[in-house]
Design a protein around this motif. Structure first.
Motif, PDB file in Angstrom:
ATOM      1  N   LEU A 153       5.382   7.674 -18.460  1.00 41.50           N
ATOM      2  CA  LEU A 153       5.877   7.959 -17.117  1.00 41.50           C
ATOM      3  C   LEU A 153       7.153   7.195 -16.812  1.00 41.50           C
ATOM      4  N   ARG A 154       8.242   7.948 -16.654  1.00 44.88           N
ATOM      5  CA  ARG A 154       9.480   7.350 -16.175  1.00 44.88           C
ATOM      6  C   ARG A 154       9.415   7.276 -14.659  1.00 44.88           C
ATOM      7  N   THR A 155       9.748   6.134 -14.119  1.00 41.60           N
ATOM      8  CA  THR A 155       9.596   5.958 -12.679  1.00 41.60           C
ATOM      9  C   THR A 155      10.313   4.709 -12.206  1.00 41.60           C
ATOM     10  N   ALA A 156      10.444   4.580 -10.911  1.00 40.54           N
ATOM     11  CA  ALA A 156      10.778   3.324 -10.230  1.00 40.54           C
ATOM     12  C   ALA A 156       9.821   3.243  -9.059  1.00 40.54           C
ATOM     13  N   ILE A 157       9.166   2.114  -8.914  1.00 41.45           N
ATOM     14  CA  ILE A 157       8.082   1.978  -7.939  1.00 41.45           C
ATOM     15  C   ILE A 157       8.472   0.973  -6.864  1.00 41.45           C
ATOM     16  N   ILE A 158       8.190   1.332  -5.626  1.00 35.01           N
ATOM     17  CA  ILE A 158       8.481   0.476  -4.477  1.00 35.01           C
ATOM     18  C   ILE A 158       7.171   0.156  -3.763  1.00 35.01           C
ATOM     19  N   GLY A 159       7.018  -1.094  -3.376  1.00 34.89           N
ATOM     20  CA  GLY A 159       5.801  -1.445  -2.656  1.00 34.89           C
ATOM     21  C   GLY A 159       5.706  -2.929  -2.352  1.00 34.89           C
ATOM     22  N   ILE A 160       4.549  -3.313  -1.827  1.00 36.21           N
ATOM     23  CA  ILE A 160       4.274  -4.684  -1.402  1.00 36.21           C
ATOM     24  C   ILE A 160       3.354  -5.336  -2.422  1.00 36.21           C
ATOM     25  N   ARG A 161       3.802  -6.429  -3.009  1.00 40.54           N
ATOM     26  CA  ARG A 161       3.026  -7.104  -4.053  1.00 40.54           C
ATOM     27  C   ARG A 161       2.347  -8.369  -3.548  1.00 40.54           C
ATOM     28  N   GLY A 162       3.049  -9.145  -2.731  1.00 39.84           N
ATOM     29  CA  GLY A 162       2.450 -10.346  -2.178  1.00 39.84           C
ATOM     30  C   GLY A 162       2.633 -11.594  -3.023  1.00 39.84           C
ATOM     31  N   TRP A 163       3.613 -11.583  -3.934  1.00 42.79           N
ATOM     32  CA  TRP A 163       3.933 -12.777  -4.695  1.00 42.79           C
ATOM     33  C   TRP A 163       5.031 -13.558  -3.992  1.00 42.79           C
ATOM     34  N   GLU A 164       5.273 -14.789  -4.496  1.00 44.13           N
ATOM     35  CA  GLU A 164       6.367 -15.587  -3.953  1.00 44.13           C
ATOM     36  C   GLU A 164       7.705 -14.908  -4.231  1.00 44.13           C
ATOM     37  N   LYS A 165       7.843 -14.344  -5.444  1.00 44.91           N
ATOM     38  CA  LYS A 165       9.060 -13.606  -5.778  1.00 44.91           C
ATOM     39  C   LYS A 165       8.957 -12.215  -5.176  1.00 44.91           C
ATOM     40  N   SER A 191      15.379   7.277  -7.290  1.00 47.91           N
ATOM     41  CA  SER A 191      14.418   8.166  -6.632  1.00 47.91           C
ATOM     42  C   SER A 191      13.062   7.467  -6.663  1.00 47.91           C
ATOM     43  N   ALA A 192      13.089   6.165  -6.347  1.00 52.11           N
ATOM     44  CA  ALA A 192      11.885   5.344  -6.374  1.00 52.11           C
ATOM     45  C   ALA A 192      10.808   5.922  -5.453  1.00 52.11           C
ATOM     46  N   ILE A 193       9.574   5.813  -5.910  1.00 50.64           N
ATOM     47  CA  ILE A 193       8.414   6.339  -5.191  1.00 50.64           C
ATOM     48  C   ILE A 193       7.515   5.178  -4.780  1.00 50.64           C
ATOM     49  N   ASP A 194       6.873   5.288  -3.646  1.00 54.42           N
ATOM     50  CA  ASP A 194       5.969   4.217  -3.222  1.00 54.42           C
ATOM     51  C   ASP A 194       4.769   4.155  -4.159  1.00 54.42           C
ATOM     52  N   VAL A 195       4.251   2.959  -4.357  1.00 53.24           N
ATOM     53  CA  VAL A 195       3.265   2.714  -5.403  1.00 53.24           C
ATOM     54  C   VAL A 195       1.968   3.497  -5.194  1.00 53.24           C
ATOM     55  N   ASN A 196       1.529   3.670  -3.956  1.00 51.15           N
ATOM     56  CA  ASN A 196       0.267   4.380  -3.729  1.00 51.15           C
ATOM     57  C   ASN A 196       0.398   5.874  -4.019  1.00 51.15           C
ATOM     58  N   SER A 197       1.541   6.463  -3.681  1.00 50.53           N
ATOM     59  CA  SER A 197       1.767   7.863  -4.034  1.00 50.53           C
ATOM     60  C   SER A 197       1.832   8.029  -5.547  1.00 50.53           C
ATOM     61  N   PHE A 198       2.471   7.088  -6.214  1.00 49.86           N
ATOM     62  CA  PHE A 198       2.577   7.135  -7.670  1.00 49.86           C
ATOM     63  C   PHE A 198       1.199   7.176  -8.324  1.00 49.86           C
ATOM     64  N   VAL A 199       0.319   6.298  -7.906  1.00 56.91           N
ATOM     65  CA  VAL A 199      -1.004   6.211  -8.516  1.00 56.91           C
ATOM     66  C   VAL A 199      -1.780   7.516  -8.330  1.00 56.91           C
ATOM     67  N   LYS A 200      -1.655   8.138  -7.181  1.00 53.72           N
ATOM     68  CA  LYS A 200      -2.349   9.397  -6.933  1.00 53.72           C
ATOM     69  C   LYS A 200      -1.834  10.509  -7.848  1.00 53.72           C
ATOM     70  N   PHE A 201      -0.523  10.559  -8.059  1.00 56.81           N
ATOM     71  CA  PHE A 201       0.044  11.556  -8.972  1.00 56.81           C
ATOM     72  C   PHE A 201      -0.467  11.328 -10.393  1.00 56.81           C
ATOM     73  N   VAL A 202      -0.530  10.072 -10.814  1.00 57.06           N
ATOM     74  CA  VAL A 202      -1.004   9.767 -12.166  1.00 57.06           C
ATOM     75  C   VAL A 202      -2.458  10.201 -12.339  1.00 57.06           C
ATOM     76  N   HIS A 203      -3.264   9.981 -11.336  1.00 63.41           N
ATOM     77  CA  HIS A 203      -4.667  10.382 -11.409  1.00 63.41           C
ATOM     78  C   HIS A 203      -4.803  11.889 -11.616  1.00 63.41           C
ATOM     79  N   VAL A 204      -4.004  12.663 -10.903  1.00 62.94           N
ATOM     80  CA  VAL A 204      -4.047  14.123 -11.067  1.00 62.94           C
ATOM     81  C   VAL A 204      -3.602  14.511 -12.470  1.00 62.94           C
ATOM     82  N   LEU A 205      -2.550  13.883 -12.982  1.00 65.64           N
ATOM     83  CA  LEU A 205      -2.085  14.172 -14.340  1.00 65.64           C
ATOM     84  C   LEU A 205      -3.176  13.884 -15.366  1.00 65.64           C
ATOM     85  N   LEU A 206      -3.895  12.783 -15.179  1.00 67.17           N
ATOM     86  CA  LEU A 206      -4.967  12.435 -16.104  1.00 67.17           C
ATOM     87  C   LEU A 206      -6.116  13.437 -16.026  1.00 67.17           C
ATOM     88  N   CYS A 207      -6.450  13.852 -14.816  1.00 63.12           N
ATOM     89  CA  CYS A 207      -7.531  14.832 -14.647  1.00 63.12           C
ATOM     90  C   CYS A 207      -7.168  16.176 -15.273  1.00 63.12           C
TER      91      CYS A 207
END
Length: 291
Positions: A153-165, A191-207
């Motif tokens: 999966l080629r992607t760029a992911i945007i989201g909240i991680r909660g680390w110091e960096k 064309s970065a995608i938010d992390v939760n949307s990304f995971v849902k797309f991956v789940h459908v691809l796997l199914c």
């Protein structure tokens, strides 16, 4: 993939690994997270023998390779380290996938295109490798694809991680909420995608039992500056000190035309990827859930 299947997540403490672990556990899978600093399953993925032992002992039905050295400056300084983390583990995962006939998901990058502005690149577009990070990720793609059992999966992911960096989204939130004097790149497209949307797309691809190379991205190509301005708009804030700059000011050479064409994943899943406005709204939803 049946409920109760064992899903191993390499790099489960990172931005994507956290989201994969939470989502797949909520879907009824038996999720096992592993990383260098994991209190439950510590593993150094750059050590092929240690990774092989983990795969043999656990016997997962599916593996997510979310681990990577993504610091471009660090990859430039130490290519051996970049290779050890970004390439060597994929050699072992490919060997395991071929011998067990099981699948793994390999997370690649969008850092393969430059000088083409706001262009959405398909999976077939020729690549340009400007730095060691891009080189290591492209080699790992080819290794994974050669196994015949990998979803790459080629992607760029945007989201909240909660680390110091801070992640890019966390940095942008801080800039907007505190009206920081920041420099925003108007010539760095993504064309970065938010992390939760990304995971849902991956789940459908796997199914759907998909393998091979897919772009999983936003439905729009936008600049880093446009992301921050949209964030400010949705928060009702004004960026009085922000200035517009160029990605060419960075010390290491970086690709700047990182748009990805998500037509293939949309055709497979029957779902439309989120727009910039929706990506920002989803990031803010994730942020509000953590404060």
């Amino acid at each position: 993939m049946e409920k109760g299947a064992v899903v191993l997540i390499l790099g489960n403490t990172g931005l994507l690994g956290q989201a994969v672990e939470q989502y797949f556990a909520s879907c009824g899978y038996h999720v096992v997270g592993a990383s260098r600093n994991s209190p439950t399953v510590p593993v150094d993925i750059s050590n092929r023998a240690a990774l092989a032992n983990l795969l043999n002992d656990l016997g997962p039905d599916l593996v997510f390779n979310c681990a990577a050295l993504i610091d471009i400056e660090q990859c430039e300084k130490n290519f051996e380290q970049a290779w050890a983390i970004n390439v060597s583990p994929v050699l072992e995962l490919s060997r395991w996938a071929q011998s067990t006939k099981r699948r793994f998901v390999h997370i690649s990058t969008d850092q393969f295109f430059t000088g083409e502005g706001r262009l959405a690149h398909s999976e077939e577009c020729p690549v340009t490798l400007l730095n060691n990070y891009a080189k290591s990720k492209y080699v790992s793609e080819q290794i994974a694809l050669s196994s015949g059992n990998a979803l790459v999966l080629r992607t760029a992911i945007i989201g909240i991680r909660g680390w110091e960096k801070l992640t890019f989204a966390e940095w942008a939130l801080d800039a907007v909420l505190n009206d920081r004097a920041v420099r925003l790149f108007e010539d760095a497209f993504t064309s970065a995608i938010d992390v939760n949307s990304f995971v849902k797309f991956v789940h459908v691809l796997l199914c759907k039992d998909e393998v091979g190379l897919f772009n999983v991205a936003s439905s729009q190509v936008y600049s880093k500056a446009e992301f921050v301005f949209e964030l400010a708009k949705q928060l009702g804030r004004h960026l009085s000190q922000a200035q517009v700059g160029s990605v060419r000011e960075m010390s290491s050479r970086r690709a700047d035309s990182l748009g990805l064409d998500a037509s293939k994943v949309m055709l497979s899943t029957g779902k439309t990827p989120p727009s910039l406005e929706e990506v920002v709204a989803n990031v803010l939803k994730q942020y509000s859930g953590r404060i």
